[in-house]
Design a protein around this motif. Sequence first.
Motif, PDB file in Angstrom:
ATOM      1  N   ASP A  71     -11.238   0.353 -60.689  1.00 59.59           N
ATOM      2  CA  ASP A  71     -11.388  -0.449 -59.473  1.00 59.59           C
ATOM      3  C   ASP A  71     -12.100   0.361 -58.388  1.00 59.59           C
ATOM      4  O   ASP A  71     -11.549   1.326 -57.869  1.00 59.59           O
ATOM      5  N   ASP A  72     -13.321  -0.026 -58.056  1.00 60.27           N
ATOM      6  CA  ASP A  72     -14.110   0.652 -57.007  1.00 60.27           C
ATOM      7  C   ASP A  72     -14.637   2.013 -57.448  1.00 60.27           C
ATOM      8  O   ASP A  72     -14.644   2.973 -56.677  1.00 60.27           O
ATOM      9  N   MET A  73     -15.113   2.112 -58.652  1.00 59.24           N
ATOM     10  CA  MET A  73     -15.667   3.367 -59.178  1.00 59.24           C
ATOM     11  C   MET A  73     -17.119   3.150 -59.554  1.00 59.24           C
ATOM     12  O   MET A  73     -17.432   2.546 -60.572  1.00 59.24           O
ATOM     13  N   GLY A  74     -18.023   3.623 -58.690  1.00 64.64           N
ATOM     14  CA  GLY A  74     -19.434   3.414 -58.907  1.00 64.64           C
ATOM     15  C   GLY A  74     -20.086   4.502 -59.740  1.00 64.64           C
ATOM     16  O   GLY A  74     -19.445   5.459 -60.180  1.00 64.64           O
ATOM     17  N   LEU A  75     -21.387   4.366 -59.946  1.00 62.74           N
ATOM     18  CA  LEU A  75     -22.134   5.360 -60.715  1.00 62.74           C
ATOM     19  C   LEU A  75     -22.052   6.740 -60.077  1.00 62.74           C
ATOM     20  O   LEU A  75     -22.017   7.751 -60.778  1.00 62.74           O
ATOM     21  N   ASP A  76     -22.018   6.780 -58.752  1.00 59.96           N
ATOM     22  CA  ASP A  76     -21.997   8.058 -58.048  1.00 59.96           C
ATOM     23  C   ASP A  76     -20.692   8.813 -58.268  1.00 59.96           C
ATOM     24  O   ASP A  76     -20.633  10.027 -58.030  1.00 59.96           O
ATOM     25  N   ALA A  77     -19.655   8.125 -58.726  1.00 60.17           N
ATOM     26  CA  ALA A  77     -18.358   8.765 -58.973  1.00 60.17           C
ATOM     27  C   ALA A  77     -18.064   8.897 -60.461  1.00 60.17           C
ATOM     28  O   ALA A  77     -16.937   9.209 -60.837  1.00 60.17           O
ATOM     29  N   THR A  78     -19.072   8.704 -61.299  1.00 63.93           N
ATOM     30  CA  THR A  78     -18.879   8.703 -62.744  1.00 63.93           C
ATOM     31  C   THR A  78     -19.683   9.819 -63.396  1.00 63.93           C
ATOM     32  O   THR A  78     -20.890   9.931 -63.155  1.00 63.93           O
ATOM     33  N   PRO A  79     -19.066  10.654 -64.216  1.00 64.97           N
ATOM     34  CA  PRO A  79     -19.801  11.709 -64.921  1.00 64.97           C
ATOM     35  C   PRO A  79     -20.953  11.146 -65.742  1.00 64.97           C
ATOM     36  O   PRO A  79     -20.908  10.002 -66.207  1.00 64.97           O
ATOM     37  N   ASN A  80     -21.989  11.960 -65.917  1.00 60.60           N
ATOM     38  CA  ASN A  80     -23.156  11.669 -66.751  1.00 60.60           C
ATOM     39  C   ASN A  80     -24.146  10.709 -66.126  1.00 60.60           C
ATOM     40  O   ASN A  80     -25.201  10.471 -66.717  1.00 60.60           O
ATOM     41  N   TYR A  81     -23.850  10.155 -64.966  1.00 59.98           N
ATOM     42  CA  TYR A  81     -24.856   9.386 -64.238  1.00 59.98           C
ATOM     43  C   TYR A  81     -25.472  10.309 -63.188  1.00 59.98           C
ATOM     44  O   TYR A  81     -24.756  11.055 -62.519  1.00 59.98           O
ATOM     45  N   ASN A  82     -26.793  10.239 -63.026  1.00 61.36           N
ATOM     46  CA  ASN A  82     -27.486  11.206 -62.181  1.00 61.36           C
ATOM     47  C   ASN A  82     -27.531  10.797 -60.710  1.00 61.36           C
ATOM     48  O   ASN A  82     -28.457  11.147 -59.985  1.00 61.36           O
ATOM     49  N   ILE A  83     -26.532  10.063 -60.278  1.00 60.85           N
ATOM     50  CA  ILE A  83     -26.388   9.667 -58.875  1.00 60.85           C
ATOM     51  C   ILE A  83     -25.100  10.282 -58.351  1.00 60.85           C
ATOM     52  O   ILE A  83     -24.043  10.167 -58.977  1.00 60.85           O
ATOM     53  N   GLY A  84     -25.176  10.934 -57.205  1.00 59.83           N
ATOM     54  CA  GLY A  84     -24.017  11.609 -56.643  1.00 59.83           C
ATOM     55  C   GLY A  84     -24.016  13.087 -56.993  1.00 59.83           C
ATOM     56  O   GLY A  84     -24.196  13.458 -58.157  1.00 59.83           O
ATOM     57  N   SER A  85     -23.803  13.928 -55.994  1.00 59.37           N
ATOM     58  CA  SER A  85     -23.848  15.377 -56.213  1.00 59.37           C
ATOM     59  C   SER A  85     -22.510  15.954 -56.647  1.00 59.37           C
ATOM     60  O   SER A  85     -22.449  17.063 -57.179  1.00 59.37           O
ATOM     61  N   GLN A  86     -21.422  15.216 -56.432  1.00 59.71           N
ATOM     62  CA  GLN A  86     -20.095  15.667 -56.836  1.00 59.71           C
ATOM     63  C   GLN A  86     -19.486  14.646 -57.798  1.00 59.71           C
ATOM     64  O   GLN A  86     -19.651  13.437 -57.613  1.00 59.71           O
ATOM     65  N   LYS A  87     -18.762  15.158 -58.793  1.00 61.12           N
ATOM     66  CA  LYS A  87     -18.184  14.287 -59.808  1.00 61.12           C
ATOM     67  C   LYS A  87     -16.737  14.682 -60.079  1.00 61.12           C
ATOM     68  O   LYS A  87     -16.377  15.862 -60.018  1.00 61.12           O
ATOM     69  N   PRO A  88     -15.898  13.713 -60.411  1.00 57.26           N
ATOM     70  CA  PRO A  88     -14.530  14.023 -60.838  1.00 57.26           C
ATOM     71  C   PRO A  88     -14.527  14.601 -62.250  1.00 57.26           C
ATOM     72  O   PRO A  88     -15.488  14.431 -63.013  1.00 57.26           O
ATOM     73  N   ASN A  89     -13.443  15.255 -62.600  1.00 56.20           N
ATOM     74  CA  ASN A  89     -13.261  15.806 -63.941  1.00 56.20           C
ATOM     75  C   ASN A  89     -12.624  14.723 -64.815  1.00 56.20           C
ATOM     76  O   ASN A  89     -11.467  14.359 -64.612  1.00 56.20           O
ATOM     77  N   MET A  90     -13.373  14.226 -65.793  1.00 57.58           N
ATOM     78  CA  MET A  90     -12.896  13.123 -66.633  1.00 57.58           C
ATOM     79  C   MET A  90     -13.135  13.443 -68.105  1.00 57.58           C
ATOM     80  O   MET A  90     -14.007  12.861 -68.758  1.00 57.58           O
ATOM     81  N   PRO A  91     -12.348  14.341 -68.694  1.00 56.75           N
ATOM     82  CA  PRO A  91     -12.595  14.727 -70.089  1.00 56.75           C
ATOM     83  C   PRO A  91     -12.433  13.585 -71.080  1.00 56.75           C
ATOM     84  O   PRO A  91     -13.121  13.552 -72.109  1.00 56.75           O
ATOM     85  N   ASN A  92     -11.548  12.645 -70.808  1.00 55.66           N
ATOM     86  CA  ASN A  92     -11.347  11.547 -71.760  1.00 55.66           C
ATOM     87  C   ASN A  92     -12.499  10.558 -71.727  1.00 55.66           C
ATOM     88  O   ASN A  92     -12.960  10.092 -72.779  1.00 55.66           O
ATOM     89  N   LEU A  93     -13.004  10.260 -70.540  1.00 57.77           N
ATOM     90  CA  LEU A  93     -14.195   9.415 -70.463  1.00 57.77           C
ATOM     91  C   LEU A  93     -15.388  10.155 -71.059  1.00 57.77           C
ATOM     92  O   LEU A  93     -16.207   9.550 -71.763  1.00 57.77           O
ATOM     93  N   GLN A  94     -15.477  11.444 -70.795  1.00 57.50           N
ATOM     94  CA  GLN A  94     -16.573  12.226 -71.365  1.00 57.50           C
ATOM     95  C   GLN A  94     -16.535  12.187 -72.891  1.00 57.50           C
ATOM     96  O   GLN A  94     -17.585  12.093 -73.552  1.00 57.50           O
TER      97      GLN A  94
END
Length: 420
Positions: free
Chosen positions: A35-58
């Motif tokens: 809910d409310d998680m855009g490309l800029d907050a998602t690993p592997n998308y080249n938008i956003g300079s900071q990313k959360p740690n999401m090993p399971n999504l990775q």
Amino acid sequence: MLLLVSCGNDDNGGTQDDDGTMQSPVPNILLIIADDMGLDATPNYNIGSQKPNMPNLQNLMNNGITFNNVWANPVCSPTRASILTGNYGTNNGVTRVGNQLSNSAHILQNDMANYATALIGKWHLSNDVNQPLSMGIDYYAGILSGGVDDYESWSLVENGITTTSTEYVTSKLTDLAISWVEDQDQPWFLWMAYNAPHTPFHLPPTELHSQGDLPTNQASINSNRLAYYFAAIEALDTEMGRLLQSLTTEERDNTIIIFIGDNGSPGQVAQAYGQGKVKGSIYEGGINVPMVISGKNVTRLNVTDNNLINATDLYDTIVELSGNTTTQSNNSESFKAILSSTTSVNRDYLFSEVSYVGGTADFATRNLTHKYIRFTDNTEAFFDLIEDPFEDFNLLDQTMTNNELEIYNDLKSELDNTLN
């Protein structure tokens, strides 16, 4: 109304040909919505300079497909209604938060013959505690409204009964999902609708995230919202992993996992997108959402895909994955074929919309390269998404080439056809 692709089923969901040869069972289907998680907050998308740690999504990305050109709606209720019905809001009646989905709507779960179905988490399509069940979902537990005021004290609705939960909401929803799946003895479709990382940006339990021992007072949250937002996303990833790990090896191998965001990141934490071009807007920061698919019969591994896909398309895709068919006329186009092939999908255009109190609305359509927007006041914008992905330069403010003019007219016509 429903026809099974196979000629028969065994007790474990396996199928038989006419000669009695056993085929692979139909897959379990797990649809996870953030809910409310855009490309800029998602690993592997080249938008956003900071990313959360999401090993399971990775891990899902490494063993599946990451989609670049998925459009949803810029706010949550219309996206959820479009997935449930396979129809745009102009056809299902939900074009903004506050609209309620009709109890008579034909929904995805109605076409899932021989499947147990559950929706756990955020509903946000009416105030009726019984609506999910009355519409044909076998089990519903979660949050009826748009969110919670407190991640550790919130109203839990379970099969029409409302109680107060004091467990961290992401963990509680995961517990309910694990219990439900364990009880199933037939193929299942679980719609896992986490409310995280939606506001308020409350700090999850320490073991669920890697953002550190952050203070929990509101002033600290306000001064460093991105860390708390990322903590909620990481908690979602941790609990998503716990849900997947709860499956037996056999069950996990026979499950397809679809992960999607319902709209872009909210303005308080959005990165890269300009002001007013995030959640709630018809710009890419509001409607271009992350989607990852992995698991059973997904043979394209660790790849990205640029096909045009609309959130409505999940309807026909999931029905086809289940071995069923639908007779419903809708705005959905199955993209099942691209899970195992580099073929192109049927879509040449995408559509999105958002309406406002008073009946006005913003509309957008795009092809592979360009995007057209018609705003509430009938002003327009036209962007080259390849050269200008953040929509900074309206091509209508300059002299267009013949090719640009042709594309502009084509997209205007496409939008008119969609609305009519």
